[in-house]
Scaffold this motif. Structure first.
Motif, PDB file in Angstrom:
ATOM      1  N   LEU A 102     -17.033  15.653  -8.243  1.00 29.20           N
ATOM      2  CA  LEU A 102     -16.874  14.443  -9.051  1.00 29.20           C
ATOM      3  C   LEU A 102     -15.427  14.256  -9.497  1.00 29.20           C
ATOM      4  CD1 LEU A 102     -18.175  12.061 -10.538  1.00 29.20           C
ATOM      5  CD2 LEU A 102     -18.650  13.595 -12.443  1.00 29.20           C
ATOM      6  N   GLN A 103     -14.755  15.355  -9.830  1.00 31.28           N
ATOM      7  CA  GLN A 103     -13.354  15.277 -10.239  1.00 31.28           C
ATOM      8  C   GLN A 103     -12.481  14.819  -9.069  1.00 31.28           C
ATOM      9  OE1 GLN A 103     -11.839  18.943 -11.771  1.00 31.28           O
ATOM     10  NE2 GLN A 103      -9.846  18.084 -12.360  1.00 31.28           N
ATOM     11  N   GLN A 104     -12.768  15.347  -7.869  1.00 32.95           N
ATOM     12  CA  GLN A 104     -12.012  14.938  -6.689  1.00 32.95           C
ATOM     13  C   GLN A 104     -12.198  13.451  -6.417  1.00 32.95           C
ATOM     14  OE1 GLN A 104     -13.268  17.483  -3.507  1.00 32.95           O
ATOM     15  NE2 GLN A 104     -12.095  19.255  -4.218  1.00 32.95           N
ATOM     16  N   VAL A 105     -13.446  12.984  -6.525  1.00 35.38           N
ATOM     17  CA  VAL A 105     -13.709  11.559  -6.296  1.00 35.38           C
ATOM     18  C   VAL A 105     -12.975  10.704  -7.337  1.00 35.38           C
ATOM     19  CG1 VAL A 105     -15.508   9.797  -6.328  1.00 35.38           C
ATOM     20  CG2 VAL A 105     -15.925  11.972  -5.174  1.00 35.38           C
ATOM     21  N   THR A 106     -12.981  11.181  -8.595  1.00 35.80           N
ATOM     22  CA  THR A 106     -12.283  10.436  -9.658  1.00 35.80           C
ATOM     23  C   THR A 106     -10.782  10.373  -9.392  1.00 35.80           C
ATOM     24  OG1 THR A 106     -13.968  11.207 -11.231  1.00 35.80           O
ATOM     25  CG2 THR A 106     -11.924  10.303 -12.139  1.00 35.80           C
ATOM     26  N   GLU A 107     -10.193  11.502  -8.960  1.00 32.12           N
ATOM     27  CA  GLU A 107      -8.760  11.509  -8.652  1.00 32.12           C
ATOM     28  C   GLU A 107      -8.447  10.585  -7.489  1.00 32.12           C
ATOM     29  OE1 GLU A 107      -7.802  15.561  -7.983  1.00 32.12           O
ATOM     30  OE2 GLU A 107      -7.847  16.135 -10.109  1.00 32.12           O
ATOM     31  N   LYS A 109     -10.135   7.966  -6.619  1.00 32.02           N
ATOM     32  CA  LYS A 109     -10.275   6.595  -7.098  1.00 32.02           C
ATOM     33  C   LYS A 109      -9.050   6.163  -7.892  1.00 32.02           C
ATOM     34  CE  LYS A 109     -13.338   3.636  -9.819  1.00 32.02           C
ATOM     35  NZ  LYS A 109     -14.567   3.587 -10.659  1.00 32.02           N
ATOM     36  N   THR A 110      -8.541   7.077  -8.743  1.00 32.38           N
ATOM     37  CA  THR A 110      -7.348   6.762  -9.522  1.00 32.38           C
ATOM     38  C   THR A 110      -6.144   6.513  -8.613  1.00 32.38           C
ATOM     39  OG1 THR A 110      -8.177   8.166 -11.314  1.00 32.38           O
ATOM     40  CG2 THR A 110      -5.848   7.580 -11.373  1.00 32.38           C
ATOM     41  N   GLU A 113      -6.522   3.139  -6.991  1.00 34.57           N
ATOM     42  CA  GLU A 113      -6.212   2.056  -7.934  1.00 34.57           C
ATOM     43  C   GLU A 113      -4.710   1.911  -8.144  1.00 34.57           C
ATOM     44  OE1 GLU A 113      -8.322   2.984 -11.462  1.00 34.57           O
ATOM     45  OE2 GLU A 113     -10.273   2.310 -10.714  1.00 34.57           O
TER      46      GLU A 113
END
Length: 310
Positions: A102-107, A109-110, A113
């Motif tokens: 989940l952290q990898q996906v969030t990074e 995504k950031t 963006e």
């Protein structure tokens, strides 16, 4: 004695006759029990423990390996606890792995963006530049044409009787250039007050004019010819004429001066060299820069002659 011996021998024979099958049967039964791994003692003790009163005398049969843990609640709870801890560890490992993903996906995504924002800024910048490029041609005007328009406005604001004799001192091409920036009423009023021959020449030239650049070149060429004629007729004012010539090309835009001198070089190279020698270094460099854009080979020849070459 013999009778007693015979009687004892007969008893012994009868005993053997009875005991041999029993012994054979016991031996055979023991062999079979051994082959089938049957624990007779434990089975007998188990049966005796089920009989009332006798169970208090007979000892308990020994527990089988593994049966103690099966019947011992404490052992069972320990096994369950160990199993639960193992399961909890596995679940914690799975939760940690999912949190990492989940952290990898969030990074990611950031990062995406951020890239999208950067691209959007570039697009906005390109749009602003395109809009500025569309507006710039409308807002910017050629300084030379602006001066011509101001001069035409100046003559148009004067009385026709006063503007006509002043404009007659201009060359025909210069008058055409000024008249082309005037309104029809101002042209008519000034032409009525001019010399008929000059007015006719200007009228014919006005009919033939097409492009402002061509008119500017023609006006400059006419002025240059007039200056050359005055230089040829009066040697005493040669330095003054060179100053005027230098002033003329200094006030001209570098693009138009380069076009004019490029055309003159094929007719009179020496005069082009003379003109370039009269202007200042900054003006000369600007004119040569524009000439290089149009014809670099010709410009190289001119620079060579300016440096003393042939």
């Amino acid at each position: 004695m013999e009778f007693e011996n015979e009687e004892s021998a007969g008893k012994f024979e009868r005993f053997l006759f009875l005991m041999i099958p029993i012994i054979f049967t016991l031996v055979l039964l023991g062999v079979l029990l051994t082959l089938f791994n049957m624990d007779i003692r434990n089975n007998v003790l188990a049966i005796g423990n089920k009989i009332p009163f006798i169970e208090k005398v007979i000892p308990d049969p020994p527990a089988e390996p593994g049966s103690e843990t099966a019947t011992d609640p404490e052992a069972q709870s320990e096994e369950q606890e160990a199993s639960s801890e193992t399961t909890i560890k596995k679940l914690k490992a799975q939760v940690a792995e999912q949190a990492k993903q989940l952290q990898q996906v969030t990074e990611e995504k950031t990062t995406q963006e951020t890239q999208v924002q950067a691209l959007q800024k570039q697009i906005d910048g390109m749009k602003e530049e395109a809009a500025a490029a569309e507006v710039a041609p409308e807002e910017t005007e050629d300084p030379y044409e602006v001066k011509v328009a101001e001069l035409a406005k100046l003559y148009a604001g004067m009385k026709a009787s006063k503007a006509a004799p002043i404009m007659e001192n201009l060359t025909t091409e210069e008058m055409v250039q000024v008249f082309s920036a005037m309104s029809k009423a101002s042209k008519t009023a000034i032409l009525e007050k001019m010399d008929p021959k000059k007015a006719a020449d200007v009228s014919i030239k006005l009919k033939e004019t097409t492009d402002s650049t061509d008119m500017a070149i023609a006006a400059l060429q006419s002025r240059l010819k007039q200056n050359e004629a005055s230089v040829a007729t009066t040697t005493s004012t040669a330095n003054l004429n060179k100053d005027k010539l230098s002033q003329t090309f200094t006030s001209m835009p570098a693009t138009e001066a380069a076009t004019l001198l490029g055309s003159m070089y094929s007719i009179s190279p020496d005069k082009v060299i003379t003109i370039l020698n009269t202007v200042s270094d900054s003006v000369r460099s600007s004119i040569l820069g524009e000439m290089t854009k149009k014809n670099s080979a010709q410009t190289a020849k001119i620079v060579n002659r300016l440096m003393g070459g042939k």
